[in-house]
Design an enzyme around this catalytic site. Structure first.
Site, PDB file in Angstrom:
ATOM      1  N   ASP A 135      27.423 -39.354 -35.307  1.00 34.02           N
ATOM      2  CA  ASP A 135      28.125 -38.283 -36.129  1.00 34.02           C
ATOM      3  C   ASP A 135      30.127 -38.802 -36.142  1.00 34.02           C
ATOM      4  OD1 ASP A 135      26.135 -36.844 -37.387  1.00 34.02           O
ATOM      5  OD2 ASP A 135      25.671 -36.246 -35.224  1.00 34.02           O
ATOM      6  N   GLU A 194      33.506 -36.396 -46.463  1.00 30.54           N
ATOM      7  CA  GLU A 194      32.403 -36.843 -47.298  1.00 30.54           C
ATOM      8  C   GLU A 194      31.971 -35.757 -48.364  1.00 30.54           C
ATOM      9  OE1 GLU A 194      29.719 -40.336 -45.185  1.00 30.54           O
ATOM     10  OE2 GLU A 194      28.764 -38.396 -45.985  1.00 30.54           O
ATOM     11  N   ASP A 201      32.604 -35.385 -40.587  1.00 35.79           N
ATOM     12  CA  ASP A 201      31.201 -35.472 -41.160  1.00 35.79           C
ATOM     13  C   ASP A 201      30.658 -34.259 -40.882  1.00 35.79           C
ATOM     14  OD1 ASP A 201      28.913 -36.772 -42.098  1.00 35.79           O
ATOM     15  OD2 ASP A 201      28.392 -37.134 -39.988  1.00 35.79           O
TER      16      ASP A 201
END
Length: 156
Positions: free
Chosen positions: A139, A67, A7
């Site tokens: 996170d 992502e 992330d």
């Protein structure tokens, strides 16, 4: 199959490792990589690259997942995110890792069952999917969700 979920963020990049054996998932490790907001941009990006490279060297994942980039309303925020992603993805590329990218809605759908899930819902599902895992923070939780989604979406 050992999957490294990422992330990326300039302020704090999350990472999480899961082992996928068929439909069975197990937690290996997770963490967060903060950078010093007062440091020059090049120094922050180098720190991200070095830290992700160290995680890869220590755990030797089979592949990575991140992502997909999204556009913020603030162009400066989008640019900083893109630079952090570049540092993180470059570390994966330097290690020869295949990196798969997934949309945030698809990650949420794969983990929770709905693409509109909120962060607390994702974190609650992680406790079910990875029982006993001590998650380093939000996170790291997002990174673990990316790894789990990659295992479900791409198969192992």
């Amino acid at each position: 199959m050992l999957i490294l979920g990422l992330d990326p963020s300039l302020s704090c990049t999350g990472w999480g490792l899961v082992r996928a054996e068929g439909a069975r998932l197990s937690h290996i490790a997770n963490g967060q990589i903060p950078t010093d907001a007062k440091a020059p941009m090049a120094e922050r990006l180098a720190a991200l690259h070095a830290a992700v490279s160290e995680v890869i060297a220590q755990h030797r994942p089979d592949r990575a997942a991140a992502e997909e980039v999204f556009a913020n309303k603030n162009p400066q925020s989008t640019l900083k995110l893109a630079q952090a992603r570049g540092a993180v993805l470059a570390a994966c590329g330097a290690a020869g890792l295949d990196v798969r990218e997934h949309a945030a809605r698809l990650v949420k759908k794969a983990v929770v069952g709905t693409g509109g899930a909120e962060k607390p819902q994702v974190q609650a599902m992680l406790k079910i999917l990875l029982p006993g895992a001590a998650i380093a923070g939000p996170d790291a939780a997002d990174a673990l969700a990316v790894a789990i989604a990659d295992a479900h979406l791409k198969g192992c």
